[in-house]
Design a protein around this motif. Structure first.
Motif, PDB file in Angstrom:
ATOM      1  N   SER A  25       0.915  -1.178   0.068  1.00 61.49           N
ATOM      2  CA  SER A  25       0.176   0.064  -0.019  1.00 61.49           C
ATOM      3  C   SER A  25       0.829   1.304   0.089  1.00 61.49           C
ATOM      4  O   SER A  25       0.503   2.348  -0.723  1.00 61.49           O
ATOM      5  CB  SER A  25      -0.967  -0.073   1.165  1.00 61.49           C
ATOM      6  OG  SER A  25      -1.722  -1.135   1.063  1.00 61.49           O
ATOM      7  N   MET A  26       2.042   0.955   0.713  1.00 60.37           N
ATOM      8  CA  MET A  26       2.751   2.232   1.039  1.00 60.37           C
ATOM      9  C   MET A  26       3.430   2.404  -0.568  1.00 60.37           C
ATOM     10  O   MET A  26       3.583   3.647  -0.905  1.00 60.37           O
ATOM     11  CB  MET A  26       3.830   2.270   1.794  1.00 60.37           C
ATOM     12  CG  MET A  26       4.932   3.352   1.992  1.00 60.37           C
ATOM     13  SD  MET A  26       4.181   4.609   2.826  1.00 60.37           S
ATOM     14  CE  MET A  26       3.887   4.120   4.284  1.00 60.37           C
ATOM     15  N   ARG A  27       3.974   1.501  -1.141  1.00 57.40           N
ATOM     16  CA  ARG A  27       4.469   1.468  -2.416  1.00 57.40           C
ATOM     17  C   ARG A  27       3.511   2.094  -3.565  1.00 57.40           C
ATOM     18  O   ARG A  27       3.769   2.882  -4.194  1.00 57.40           O
ATOM     19  CB  ARG A  27       4.945   0.221  -2.956  1.00 57.40           C
ATOM     20  CG  ARG A  27       5.829   0.343  -4.255  1.00 57.40           C
ATOM     21  CD  ARG A  27       5.889  -1.178  -4.582  1.00 57.40           C
ATOM     22  NE  ARG A  27       4.675  -1.770  -5.309  1.00 57.40           N
ATOM     23  CZ  ARG A  27       4.587  -3.033  -5.399  1.00 57.40           C
ATOM     24  NH1 ARG A  27       5.897  -3.811  -5.235  1.00 57.40           N
ATOM     25  NH2 ARG A  27       3.321  -3.571  -5.780  1.00 57.40           N
ATOM     26  N   ASP A  28       2.317   1.622  -3.471  1.00 60.73           N
ATOM     27  CA  ASP A  28       1.236   2.322  -4.411  1.00 60.73           C
ATOM     28  C   ASP A  28       1.094   3.958  -4.363  1.00 60.73           C
ATOM     29  O   ASP A  28       0.769   4.476  -4.951  1.00 60.73           O
ATOM     30  CB  ASP A  28       0.025   1.467  -4.302  1.00 60.73           C
ATOM     31  CG  ASP A  28      -0.086  -0.112  -4.705  1.00 60.73           C
ATOM     32  OD1 ASP A  28       0.835  -0.343  -5.528  1.00 60.73           O
ATOM     33  OD2 ASP A  28      -0.578  -0.860  -4.244  1.00 60.73           O
ATOM     34  N   TYR A  29       0.986   3.987  -2.879  1.00 56.80           N
ATOM     35  CA  TYR A  29       0.802   5.374  -2.317  1.00 56.80           C
ATOM     36  C   TYR A  29       1.963   6.339  -3.203  1.00 56.80           C
ATOM     37  O   TYR A  29       1.934   7.349  -3.630  1.00 56.80           O
ATOM     38  CB  TYR A  29       0.536   5.721  -1.088  1.00 56.80           C
ATOM     39  CG  TYR A  29       0.539   7.136  -0.563  1.00 56.80           C
ATOM     40  CD1 TYR A  29      -0.699   7.936  -0.694  1.00 56.80           C
ATOM     41  CD2 TYR A  29       1.716   7.828  -0.349  1.00 56.80           C
ATOM     42  CE1 TYR A  29      -0.659   9.013  -0.269  1.00 56.80           C
ATOM     43  CE2 TYR A  29       1.688   9.050   0.174  1.00 56.80           C
ATOM     44  CZ  TYR A  29       0.472   9.870  -0.101  1.00 56.80           C
ATOM     45  OH  TYR A  29       0.263  10.978   0.399  1.00 56.80           O
TER      46      TYR A  29
END
Length: 221
Positions: free
Chosen positions: A190-194
């Motif tokens: 999720s952090m990477r996608d953000y």
């Protein structure tokens, strides 16, 4: 010396060869231009609107080149090539009028064709719109996955409080460990996608955001 040069440049012979040379040069240019246009049309036919207009323009230019060739022939042979001259001139006149009428007919449609700048702007708009939709879908998926992991983790926690069987508690601990691992991995993704979404937004807007806070969808504790 200067007087001789002036006399040479103003003599009939010099004027004759100047006219002949000019006609030959113009004819060569007239024949070279449609060859280039025909090559472009052959390789980029699908990208060129109204290819028939291109072909008509090629005929017009070739006809103009032929008139200059006939001028050269007439300069050497006089009236001997008068009929040929008349025929080519008439053909050139027909090609010229036909091309002019075709352009006049097609101008309203050509004005409505999108320019390369407009096409690029529309493409960028569509890319931005599709990217926003994709980012929103990824955020929604991450949010729902986080919620599901949270719900499962809560159910496991409830079962642990209710159970007094050692085997069941051991199994629930293993499940809890697996859920914790899945939650951590989901948090990283999720952090990477953000971060990827934020980078795309900064590229589109032309400037990086000033807010350093990061918000990620809920995940399992």
């Amino acid at each position: 010396m200067i007087q001789r040069i002036i006399e040479f440049c103003s003599s009939d012979a010099t004027m004759f060869w100047l006219v002949v040379g000019s006609d030959l040069a113009i004819a060569a240019a007239y024949f070279a231009i449609p060859i280039t246009m025909a090559i472009v049309l052959r390789h980029r036919r699908a990208d060129i609107p109204y290819p028939w207009l291109w072909l008509l323009f090629v005929v017009f230019i070739v006809a103009c080149g032929m008139t200059h060739v006939v001028h050269v022939l007439s300069a050497f042979a006089g009236a001997e090539y008068l009929r040929l001259h008349a025929a080519i001139t008439a053909f050139t006149a027909l090609a010229s009028v036909g091309t002019a009428l075709a352009f006049a007919y097609i101008i309203p449609q050509i004005k409505d064709l999108p320019s390369p700048l407009q096409q690029r702007a529309e493409l960028e708009r569509l890319v931005t719109e599709r990217t926003k939709q994709k980012d929103a879908l990824i955020r929604e998926i991450n949010h729902r996955i986080g919620n599901q992991l949270q719900i499962i983790s809560s159910l496991v926690h409830v079962e642990q409080r209710r159970s007094d069987n050692s085997d069941s508690l051991a199994a629930l601990d293993r499940i809890k460990d697996v859920l914790k691992s899945m939650s951590d991995e989901h948090s990283k993704m999720s952090m990477r996608d953000y971060l990827e979404e934020a980078e795309r937004r900064s590229i589109v807007s032309g400037k990086a955001g000033t807010d350093g806070s990061i918000t990620v969808g809920p995940t399992a504790a």
